[in-house]
Design a protein around this motif. Structure first.
Motif, PDB file in Angstrom:
ATOM      1  N   THR A 129       0.825  -1.199   0.000  1.00 56.32           N
ATOM      2  CA  THR A 129       0.000   0.000   0.000  1.00 56.32           C
ATOM      3  C   THR A 129       0.857   1.246   0.000  1.00 56.32           C
ATOM      4  O   THR A 129       2.010   1.237   0.432  1.00 56.32           O
ATOM      5  CB  THR A 129      -0.934   0.046   1.224  1.00 56.32           C
ATOM      6  N   ASP A 170      -2.221   7.987  -2.085  1.00 62.39           N
ATOM      7  CA  ASP A 170      -2.548   8.339  -3.461  1.00 62.39           C
ATOM      8  C   ASP A 170      -1.657   9.495  -3.914  1.00 62.39           C
ATOM      9  O   ASP A 170      -2.082  10.648  -3.996  1.00 62.39           O
ATOM     10  CB  ASP A 170      -4.024   8.734  -3.561  1.00 62.39           C
ATOM     11  N   SER A 179       1.915  10.156  -6.614  1.00 63.22           N
ATOM     12  CA  SER A 179       2.710   9.504  -7.649  1.00 63.22           C
ATOM     13  C   SER A 179       4.093   9.095  -7.162  1.00 63.22           C
ATOM     14  O   SER A 179       4.592   8.020  -7.515  1.00 63.22           O
ATOM     15  CB  SER A 179       2.835  10.415  -8.874  1.00 63.22           C
ATOM     16  N   GLN A 211       3.459   6.009  -4.784  1.00 61.92           N
ATOM     17  CA  GLN A 211       2.957   4.863  -5.537  1.00 61.92           C
ATOM     18  C   GLN A 211       4.042   4.290  -6.453  1.00 61.92           C
ATOM     19  O   GLN A 211       4.241   3.075  -6.506  1.00 61.92           O
ATOM     20  CB  GLN A 211       1.740   5.279  -6.366  1.00 61.92           C
ATOM     21  N   THR A 255       5.959   0.593  -6.408  1.00 59.03           N
ATOM     22  CA  THR A 255       6.055  -0.274  -7.584  1.00 59.03           C
ATOM     23  C   THR A 255       7.507  -0.660  -7.858  1.00 59.03           C
ATOM     24  O   THR A 255       7.821  -1.834  -8.104  1.00 59.03           O
ATOM     25  CB  THR A 255       5.469   0.438  -8.813  1.00 59.03           C
ATOM     26  N   VAL A 303      -0.543  -2.252  -6.098  1.00 58.44           N
ATOM     27  CA  VAL A 303      -0.270  -1.347  -4.981  1.00 58.44           C
ATOM     28  C   VAL A 303      -1.581  -0.702  -4.562  1.00 58.44           C
ATOM     29  O   VAL A 303      -2.172   0.079  -5.322  1.00 58.44           O
ATOM     30  CB  VAL A 303       0.763  -0.267  -5.364  1.00 58.44           C
ATOM     31  N   THR A 346      -4.196   1.632  -2.178  1.00 56.10           N
ATOM     32  CA  THR A 346      -4.149   3.036  -1.763  1.00 56.10           C
ATOM     33  C   THR A 346      -4.619   3.173  -0.331  1.00 56.10           C
ATOM     34  O   THR A 346      -5.717   2.719   0.020  1.00 56.10           O
ATOM     35  CB  THR A 346      -5.038   3.896  -2.675  1.00 56.10           C
TER      36      THR A 346
END
Length: 454
Positions: A91, A94, A96, A99, A103, A138, A140
């Motif tokens: 997790t 939200d 970029s 996130q 990743t 992933v 949020t």
């Protein structure tokens, strides 16, 4: 407890388990994002260097937990090469930067595999793109929304009382004294700050944003900012001071300023409890977040009482991990009477009870602490069993659902860089013994010698 050291992009961990025949049953990893563009211009983005940093960090955890069955820290039963979605939860807010960092990290944890080939009914083979790239979802979290676009992380927590608490720092005597005493210092930096900051903004109020802007320049610009070593140390120290005080206040009885750390503590409990109650079917929880959450968590766990180093902004891609372990032999998940607490391991029951003293584990509790009455708090009476973060782990409630006294030792591996260099980690209330380890990639390692508050 167990502690390890991260140095640059290399990790150094204690080479042997602390208990005989120790088995790692599950783990929870919390990480900061990788290197990014500066905050002052907005629209922050993960850099190539940042992508590499989180990938290298994930690769370390692949070697520690995933790749080799005979690794001393291999998570028992976790899939070695191909990710199994039910075994892990990842997790990030939200945002970029966070996130994308999550990743990139998971690309290191589970790298591409050549086994990703499908044979169709006509006997043709379809190979996965990008050399077998593995897709890891992933999720949020509903906390720290857009945190990396904000110059004041705590202001994005959504917790009304936390925002008020943090804002009160700007009216404190400590703040006014530092603002006055550092005015000339910040004004002296005008030649390197022009173009990014108005002269009126070159003050202690923008201590972190100024530090962040110059730090990015030191990393990426061929012509580095003309800042002396002494000035740099002062910039970093002032930024640390400001940001820690915005994230944690030791004088608060409810600890609301540290709400993000409290929620993280609840998410850690929820994730590890999924492993315990599911007899080890769930293996690994991973969450990405901001340095502000590190600060809040350090504060509520009383880490600054052990070392002032815990009041420094953690470096990019810094992580800590909490491991569930047992010394019971054999492949089965342990029963409740097979492991006793020793000086190196905290029993699961004690870990739960101590963490629950500071954790926020339900929406209702979050709403009560924060004083919020809108959104999810408008109907919070019906959410007592819901984790304070909606996607925190593998699906169980935030509360720990069954007593498992002495089942598992909760061991902490902390691999983090603070301030100017790699420093030592422990959980508050524990003493530290330093020792030297051999090898070119090893540095000082720390072991926690016992709970002095229990």
């Amino acid at each position: 407890m167990r502690a390890s050291l991260q140095s640059g992009l290399l990790f150094a961990s204690l080479s042997a388990p602390f208990v005989d025949a120790e088995r790692v049953l599950g783990a929870y990893i919390y990480s900061r994002h990788g290197d990014r563009t500066p905050k002052v211009f907005g629209n922050t983005a993960l850099t190539v260097l940042g992508y590499r940093e989180v990938f290298n960090s994930g690769s370390y955890y692949n070697g520690r937990y995933i790749a080799e069955d005979d690794s001393a820290f291999h998570i028992q039963g976790i899939s070695n090469s191909t990710v199994q979605a039910k075994q892990i939860s990842v997790t990030a807010p939200d945002d970029s930067v966070l996130q994308n960092s999550a990743t990139g990290f998971m690309q290191g944890v589970y790298p591409p595999t050549s086994q990703n080939v499908d044979t169709l009914s006509n006997k043709t083979k379809q190979e996965a793109p990008l050399g077998g790239y593995q897709i890891v979802t992933v999720g949020t979290t509903d906390t720290n929304v857009d945190s990396e676009s904000s110059t004041w992380l705590q202001g994005s927590s959504g917790c009304s009382k936390a925002t008020v608490s943090s804002s009160s720092y700007y009216t404190s005597k400590e703040y006014f004294d530092l603002e006055a005493s550092t005015k000339d210092f910040y004004q002296s930096l005008a030649p390197v700050l022009k173009g990014a900051f108005a002269e009126k903004d070159m003050t202690f109020k923008n201590a972190y944003t100024i530090f962040d802007y110059l730090n990015v320049g030191r990393i990426h610009n061929e012509t580095k900012p003309n800042v002396t070593d002494a000035q740099w140390i002062q910039l970093q120290s002032l930024a640390n001071n400001q940001q820690f005080n915005l994230a944690y206040n030791s004088s608060e009885t409810d600890g609301v300023r540290a709400i993000d750390g409290k929620v993280l503590a609840g998410e850690i409990l929820s994730s590890l409890n999924d492993t315990v109650t599911g007899d080890g079917k769930f293996k690994l929880g991973v969450q990405f977040g901001s340095y502000g959450t590190f600060f809040s968590f350090f504060g509520i766990m009383q880490m600054p009482a052990a070392s002032v180093d815990f009041t420094g902004v953690v470096d990019y891609a810094s992580t800590f991990a909490i491991e569930l372990v047992t010394d019971e032999a054999g492949p089965d998940f342990p029963s409740s009477d097979k492991i006793n607490e020793n000086e190196k391991v905290i029993s699961w029951s004690k870990f739960v009870s101590k963490t629950k003293e500071v954790a926020v584990t339900t929406d209702t509790e979050w709403c009560d602490v924060c004083g919020n009455t809108d959104g999810k708090c408008a109907t919070s009476d019906s959410t007592d069993s819901t984790s304070a973060s909606s996607s925190s782990s593998g699906g169980s409630s935030g509360g720990v659902s069954r007593p498992v006294a002495g089942v598992i030792g909760a061991m902490v591996t902390l691999a983090v860089i603070l301030g100017l260099g790699a420093l030592f980690f422990l959980v508050g209330g524990f003493t530290v013994a330093k020792r030297r380890r051999g090898g070119p990639e090893m540095s000082n390692a720390t072991t926690v010698t016992g709970d002095k508050k229990a």
